[in-house]
Structures are given as structure tokens and as C-alpha cells.
Design a protein around this motif. Structure first.
Motif, PDB file in Angstrom:
ATOM      1  N   ASN A 202       0.853  -1.187   0.000  1.00 50.82           N
ATOM      2  CA  ASN A 202       0.000   0.000   0.000  1.00 50.82           C
ATOM      3  C   ASN A 202       0.883   1.229   0.000  1.00 50.82           C
ATOM      4  N   LEU A 203       0.498   2.228  -0.797  1.00 51.94           N
ATOM      5  CA  LEU A 203       1.261   3.473  -0.880  1.00 51.94           C
ATOM      6  C   LEU A 203       0.378   4.621  -0.398  1.00 51.94           C
ATOM      7  N   VAL A 204       0.826   5.284   0.647  1.00 54.73           N
ATOM      8  CA  VAL A 204       0.113   6.475   1.118  1.00 54.73           C
ATOM      9  C   VAL A 204       1.084   7.649   1.124  1.00 54.73           C
ATOM     10  N   CYS A 205       0.989   8.492   0.082  1.00 57.81           N
ATOM     11  CA  CYS A 205       1.770   9.723   0.087  1.00 57.81           C
ATOM     12  C   CYS A 205       1.064  10.708   1.009  1.00 57.81           C
ATOM     13  N   GLY A 206       1.844  11.603   1.563  1.00 55.22           N
ATOM     14  CA  GLY A 206       1.263  12.587   2.473  1.00 55.22           C
ATOM     15  C   GLY A 206       2.349  13.112   3.379  1.00 55.22           C
ATOM     16  N   SER A 207       2.052  14.143   4.124  1.00 54.63           N
ATOM     17  CA  SER A 207       3.087  14.767   4.940  1.00 54.63           C
ATOM     18  C   SER A 207       3.488  13.862   6.100  1.00 54.63           C
ATOM     19  N   GLY A 208       4.708  14.094   6.597  1.00 50.81           N
ATOM     20  CA  GLY A 208       5.181  13.328   7.746  1.00 50.81           C
ATOM     21  C   GLY A 208       4.245  13.470   8.926  1.00 50.81           C
ATOM     22  N   GLY A 209       3.820  14.694   9.186  1.00 49.39           N
ATOM     23  CA  GLY A 209       2.963  14.967  10.349  1.00 49.39           C
ATOM     24  C   GLY A 209       1.618  14.264  10.275  1.00 49.39           C
ATOM     25  N   LYS A 210       1.079  14.101   9.088  1.00 53.12           N
ATOM     26  CA  LYS A 210      -0.252  13.460   8.956  1.00 53.12           C
ATOM     27  C   LYS A 210      -0.120  11.962   8.662  1.00 53.12           C
ATOM     28  N   ALA A 211       0.357  11.640   7.450  1.00 54.68           N
ATOM     29  CA  ALA A 211       0.421  10.218   7.075  1.00 54.68           C
ATOM     30  C   ALA A 211       1.465   9.468   7.909  1.00 54.68           C
ATOM     31  N   GLY A 212       2.619  10.119   8.150  1.00 52.49           N
ATOM     32  CA  GLY A 212       3.688   9.456   8.907  1.00 52.49           C
ATOM     33  C   GLY A 212       3.249   9.143  10.329  1.00 52.49           C
ATOM     34  N   ASP A 213       2.736  10.159  11.003  1.00 55.94           N
ATOM     35  CA  ASP A 213       2.286   9.958  12.384  1.00 55.94           C
ATOM     36  C   ASP A 213       1.220   8.873  12.470  1.00 55.94           C
ATOM     37  N   ALA A 214       0.314   8.870  11.485  1.00 51.64           N
ATOM     38  CA  ALA A 214      -0.787   7.895  11.512  1.00 51.64           C
ATOM     39  C   ALA A 214      -0.246   6.470  11.435  1.00 51.64           C
ATOM     40  N   ILE A 215       0.815   6.282  10.659  1.00 47.96           N
ATOM     41  CA  ILE A 215       1.433   4.945  10.577  1.00 47.96           C
ATOM     42  C   ILE A 215       2.043   4.558  11.921  1.00 47.96           C
ATOM     43  N   VAL A 216       2.759   5.506  12.505  1.00 46.74           N
ATOM     44  CA  VAL A 216       3.445   5.216  13.777  1.00 46.74           C
ATOM     45  C   VAL A 216       2.426   4.900  14.875  1.00 46.74           C
ATOM     46  N   ASP A 217       1.301   5.622  14.852  1.00 46.41           N
ATOM     47  CA  ASP A 217       0.310   5.471  15.927  1.00 46.41           C
ATOM     48  C   ASP A 217      -0.658   4.310  15.719  1.00 46.41           C
ATOM     49  N   HIS A 218      -0.705   3.744  14.524  1.00 53.63           N
ATOM     50  CA  HIS A 218      -1.729   2.725  14.271  1.00 53.63           C
ATOM     51  C   HIS A 218      -1.411   1.429  15.029  1.00 53.63           C
ATOM     52  N   PRO A 219      -2.348   0.951  15.836  1.00 59.69           N
ATOM     53  CA  PRO A 219      -2.041  -0.234  16.654  1.00 59.69           C
ATOM     54  C   PRO A 219      -1.784  -1.501  15.846  1.00 59.69           C
ATOM     55  N   ASP A 220      -2.272  -1.553  14.609  1.00 65.52           N
ATOM     56  CA  ASP A 220      -2.060  -2.768  13.798  1.00 65.52           C
ATOM     57  C   ASP A 220      -0.786  -2.732  12.963  1.00 65.52           C
ATOM     58  N   VAL A 221      -0.002  -1.673  13.092  1.00 65.26           N
ATOM     59  CA  VAL A 221       1.313  -1.662  12.435  1.00 65.26           C
ATOM     60  C   VAL A 221       2.314  -2.238  13.438  1.00 65.26           C
TER      61      VAL A 221
END
Ligand code: NAP
Ligand code: MG
Length: 495
Positions: A202-221
Motif C-alpha cells: 500500500n502506498l500512502v503519500c502525504g506529509s510526515g505529520g499526517k500520514a507518517g504519524d498515523a502509521i506510527v500510531d496505528h495499533p495494527d502496524v
């Protein structure tokens, strides 16, 4: 001509993003908009992670050699498209064409190496202390891996992460740097064409603050693999720690090349020029400090200035160009601010360059002169902080011990180099330099994929990419005991 890129989420190419759109500009000619792409955030990351989680139980059961065949096929497609990918990369981030070819080549090398692992992924078999009992360990995939990557190696770094992660049986959510989405889109297209199941990548382009943070915070990652600045890495480690996530961090550097009095000076000079000004100094392994022994200092500095002055700066697609622009306006401003710090605060001597290039065609891009400071002391800010631009700080030392002390006097510990003909000195350097990588008679840049890549101190948190060592990031060890005695046997008791 400007392209419209899309994100690839849950098996579909998606045109729009909840965070609007971002633009991809050519840093050598800012009139050229390379493309427009949708910016994702928590919503897109949520969908991508759900898809990757759904695919994981199926993908993990595909035999590793079959998974590896797909990565080998991706390598073949990279070979086929190498030139076109290199040209696109030069347009989107400014590195000269020979270097962007090298960046794609590193992806190809990684494909061969990672696909070979599909038939290895070695564990141990060991004797058991009890009779009729068998012991072994095996690597198991971890689950959904979140990959967050920088712009300076838009192909090599994502492949370092994604290829081995997929071979190990994981699924992937990939957020590339906002400055380099085009190469990321091409890589995902290639993976799909090679046969990776759509929801596994899966490819999610987006800013570090939005897309990046969401990846780091997602419990299933389950794993976050990040390459970028130490500042962002520190934040990611803290947030990931909240979830007890595995976080692999490849961060900044303040690398140095030592030249001893006995060195082959012409060789050391070529190494310093390539290490300091290759990729416009925008490599995590760039030579940003040059440590010269007293006896050769003046002669070396004069030759260095002479050669650096002649470096041809320009658009990386033009022939004969040796150095491209800075990645963007903000980065060029950072470089300029460090030149001001070097002059006004550190009171070092500016021996070459120090200015933005603004005349003629240079006005179209974010060009900066090759810059050299001399009379630099080890504690100065320009000798301590990562500048990430074409700025080299020269430090004079009296002997080997002082050279190594200066080398190690940094918060970072990525790459290092020493030029000497003395074999004893070379071995002492290998032992005493605090860095993940040490080159003898070679520049600080030029890693090969079959050796571990990463650094000590603030350069990371102990993980290594490339080599078989990357497998430790993308697998969990399982120890397996098979008792074929047919009776209860108690370890440490029934021996
Ligand atoms: P960066 O600003 O740290 O960004 C790296 C990536 O992280 C980008 O995708 C960025 O997204 C994203 N990001 C930014 N803030 C984030 C946040 N709060 N949460 C999650 N993700 C976030 O680094 P860069 O300027 O792209 O790259 C230069 C740095 O990378 C240098 O320090 C260099 O030394 C280091 N580097 C290290 C290695 C290594 O292997 N050790 C290799 C190459 C580069 P956006 O693009 O949207 O901001
Ligand atoms: Mg760009």
C-alpha cells in the motif's frame, strides 16, 4: 509536462486525498512541476493498514522461495526501466544522472540479495539436553510493516526495507518523502507487475505529520522502519514505544574522512571531493568533516580548494555536470544559515564558496556553491551539526590519536574513513573509530547491499539495514521444541 500520481490503497489506485494535494517540483528548474499527488492522512493510513492486515494471513503462507521469485521479477523490471527511472529521479530530486542510475542499481542489487534470502532465512538447529527431543529456531514474519523514507535515495532506501519485508512474509504500508513521490509510485507499479498481491503493498503519500504519524500510531502496524533525521526519529521512537512497537531507525550523520601524512594524497583528494560534494552533500554518509594531519594540511587544502572550485554545478540531466541543486528552498536556506554560523558564531575561515548560485540558469533552481571552511575546531557547530549540503569543514590535527578523538567527538556515528598506507594505523582505526561503517582508503560514501548498513550513537537504535542483518527487523524468532519421547520430560530437572 506534469503527471497526476495516485495513492495505492487496499488494491486500488486512488486519485484524491483527505489532506488535499501536494506538488512535486524539479529543484534544478522550479518552473517544472514534475507531478501533483494526493496527500493522505489518518483515514488513508487506516484503510491501507486494514488491507495489509487482511492480506497478511494469506501472504505469510506463500512459500518464501515463491515470495522471493516475485522480488526477483521486480529486480528484472527495475533493470528494464533503469534509465527511465533514473531520469525521473533526477527531475524530481536533482541528483546527477550517474548517481540516480546508481540509486536504481542499488534497488536492483537489493532485489537479487533479498530474493536469495527466500531460499535461506536460516535458523538454527541445536542439540537438546533431554533424550528424544529436537530443538530449532525459525524466523517468522511480524505482520504489517510501516515504511517511512527520506528523499535522498528515493529508490534504494524503500527497496532496502520493502523487498526483505515482503520476502519474510510481511505486508507493507509505504509512506515516501513528500519531495519524492514519483519514484515511489513507479516502485509500487513494478511490485504489482511483478506479482505482489495488491493488498500486500500500500502506498500512502502525504506529509510526515499526517500520514507518517498515523502509521506510527496505528495499533495494527507491528514494525515501523524509518530512515530520516535524528530529530524525527526520536519522536517516532517515543510514540512507537507507547505501543511497544519495534521501531528501526536509520538517522543522521556527521561523517569524517581522516587523511594522514603518509596517505596517497591524490587518492584521498578524489575521495574527499566525492564524499563531500557527491549528491550535493545530501547523503547520510556524506563527508562533512575532513580531518587533516599537520604535515599535509596546507598542501591538501590548496589542492582541494582548487579542485572544488572547478566542480561543474547544474542540472543533473546535462552532460558533464558533477553536482546538482539542494532538494528545496528550505534546505538551501538551512545550508546558508550554517555558512553564516560558520563565519559569525564559530569564526572559522570561509575558504571557498558560501553563497547561493543565482545568476543565469542557476536562478531557476536551488543551487549552492561547493563550500569549504578551514581553521575549524572540533567543537564548533559546523563541525557538530548535520548540515546536509555541500559544506565541508576542515580540521587540523597533529597525530593519529587526535584524529580519532576528533572523529569520535560527535553525537552521530554512521560512516568514517581514513587514508593511510600504514597497516597498523588502519587496523587501529577499524577498532577505535565509533561508527557503523569504516572505510580504509575509500570515501565515506559507497555502501554495498551485502554488508550491514547503519550507525551507532544518535545515528540509530541498533538496527541494521541491508545484509542478512535486516532480517532481524522484519522477522520474529520462534524457538521450537519437538519431544518425541512420548513422555513428560522436564528441562533442567529430568536430566
Ligand atoms: P526527515 O525530515 O526526518 O523525513 C524523513 C521521512 O519522515 C519523510 O518521509 C518525512 O515526511 C517523514 N516525517 C517527517 N516528520 C514525521 C513525523 N512527525 N512522523 C512520521 N514521519 C515523519 O528527513 P529528510 O529530510 O527526508 O532526510 C534527511 C535526513 O535523513 C538526514 O538527517 C539524513 O542523515 C537522514 N538519512 C539517514 C539515512 C540512514 O540510513 N542513516 C539515509 C538517508 C538519510 P515528509 O517528507 O512529508 O516531511
Ligand atoms: Mg521534487
Amino acid at each position: 509536462m506534469s503527471d497526476q500520481y495516485r495513492n495505492f490503497i487496499a488494491g486500488r489506485w486512488v486519485n484524491t486525498g483527505t489532506q488535499g494535494t501536494l506538488t512535486n517540483i524539479n529543484p534544478a528548474d522550479t518552473r517544472e512541476m514534475v507531478g501533483v499527488f494526493p496527500a493522505g492522512g489518518a483515514e488513508e493510513v487506516g484503510e491501507a493498514v486494514a488491507a495489509a492486515k487482511d492480506e497478511y494471513p494469506k501472504w505469510r503462507l506463500v512459500p518464501a522461495p515463491r515470495r522471493a521469485d516475485i522480488i526477483k521479477r521486480a529486480g528484472e523490471l527495475l533493470v528494464q526501466h533503469k534509465e527511465e527511472l533514473a531520469r525521473l529521479m533526477t527531475r524530481e530530486m536533482g541528483k546527477i544522472i550517474v548517481e540516480t542510475r546508481g540509486d536504481v542499481q542499488e534497488g536492483i542489487d537489493t532485489a537479487w540479495y533479498a530474493s536469495g534470502e527466500g531460499r535461506r532465512l536460516f535458523g538454527d538447529t541445536v542439540p537438546c539436553e533431554l533424550p528424544d527431543k529436537f530443538g530449532m529456531s525459525a524466523r517468522m514474519p511480524v505482520g504489517v510493516c510501516g515504511m517511512i523514507t527520506p528523499w535522498n535515495f528515493p529508490m534504494a532506501i524503500p527497496t532496502w526495507k520493502i523487498f526483505p519485508a515482503l520476502v519474510c512474509g510481511n505486508t507493507v504500508v509505504f509512506k515516501p518523502a513528500s519531495d519524492t513521490p514519483a519514484t515511489a509510485v513507479k516502485l509500487v507499479e513494478i511490485l504489482l507487475e511483478a506479482g505482489v498481491p495488491p493488498k500486500a503493498i500500500n502506498l500512502v503519500c502525504g506529509s510526515g505529520g499526517k500520514a507518517g504519524d498515523a502509521i506510527v500510531d496505528h495499533p495494527d502496524v507491528a514494525v515501523v522502519s524509518f530512515t530520516g533525521s535524528s530529530e524525527v526519529g526520536r519522536k517516532i521512537a517515543a510514540r512507537g514505544g507507547e505501543h511497544l512497537k519495534r521501531v528501526s531507525l536509520e538517522l543522521g550523520g556527521k561523517n569524517a574522512q581522516i587523511v594522514m601524512d603518509d596517505a596517497d594524497l591524490e587518492l584521498a583528494l578524489e575521495g574527499a571531493l566525492w564524499g563531500a560534494f557527491g549528491t550535493t552533500g545530501q547523503r547520510c554518509t556524506a563527508t562533512s568533516r575532513l580531518i587533516l594531519q599537520d604535515g599535509i594540511h596546507d598542501k591538501f587544502v590548496n589542492a582541494l580548494i582548487d579542485r572544488a572550485r572547478k566542480l561543474r554545478v547544474g542540472n543533473g540531466l546535462d552532460s558533464g555536470i558533477e553536482m546538482g541543486p539542494c532538494i528545496n528552498k528550505a534546505q538551501r536556506e538551512t545550508v546558508k544559515s550554517y555558512v553564516d554560523i560558520g563565519i559569525n558564531e564559530d569564526r572559522a575561515t570561509l575558504a571557498l564558496g558560501g553563497h547561493e548560485l543565482t545568476q543565469g540558469d542557476y536562478a531557476l533552481g536551488w543551487f549552492f556553491e561547493p563550500t569549504i571552511f578551514i581553521d575549524v575546531k572540533s567543537g564548533m557547530r559546523i563541525a557538530q551539526e548535520e548540515i546536509f549540503g555541500p559544506v565541508l569543514s576542515v580540521i587540523r590535527v597533529k597525530d593519529f590519536d587526535e584524529a580519532v578523538r576528533v572523529m569520535n567527538n560527535t553525537m552521530y556515528g554512521l560512516s568514517s574513513s581514513i587514508y593511510t598506507r600504514d597497516v597498523n594505523m588502519a587496523f587501529r582505526a577499524m577498532r577505535d573509530i565509533e561508527a557503523g561503517i569504516t572505510y580504509i582508503n575509500g570515501p565515506t560514501i559507497g555502501a554495498e547491499v551485502q554488508l550491514p548498513f547503519g550507525g551507532v550513537k544518535a545515528t540509530g537504535n541498533g538496527h541494521r539495514e541491508a545484509s542478512h542483518t535486516v532480517l532481524d527487523t522484519f522477522t520474529e524468532w520462534k524457538s521450537i521444541y519437538v519431544d518425541f519421547s512420548g513422555k513428560l520430560q522436564r528441562a533442567q530437572i529430568d536430566t
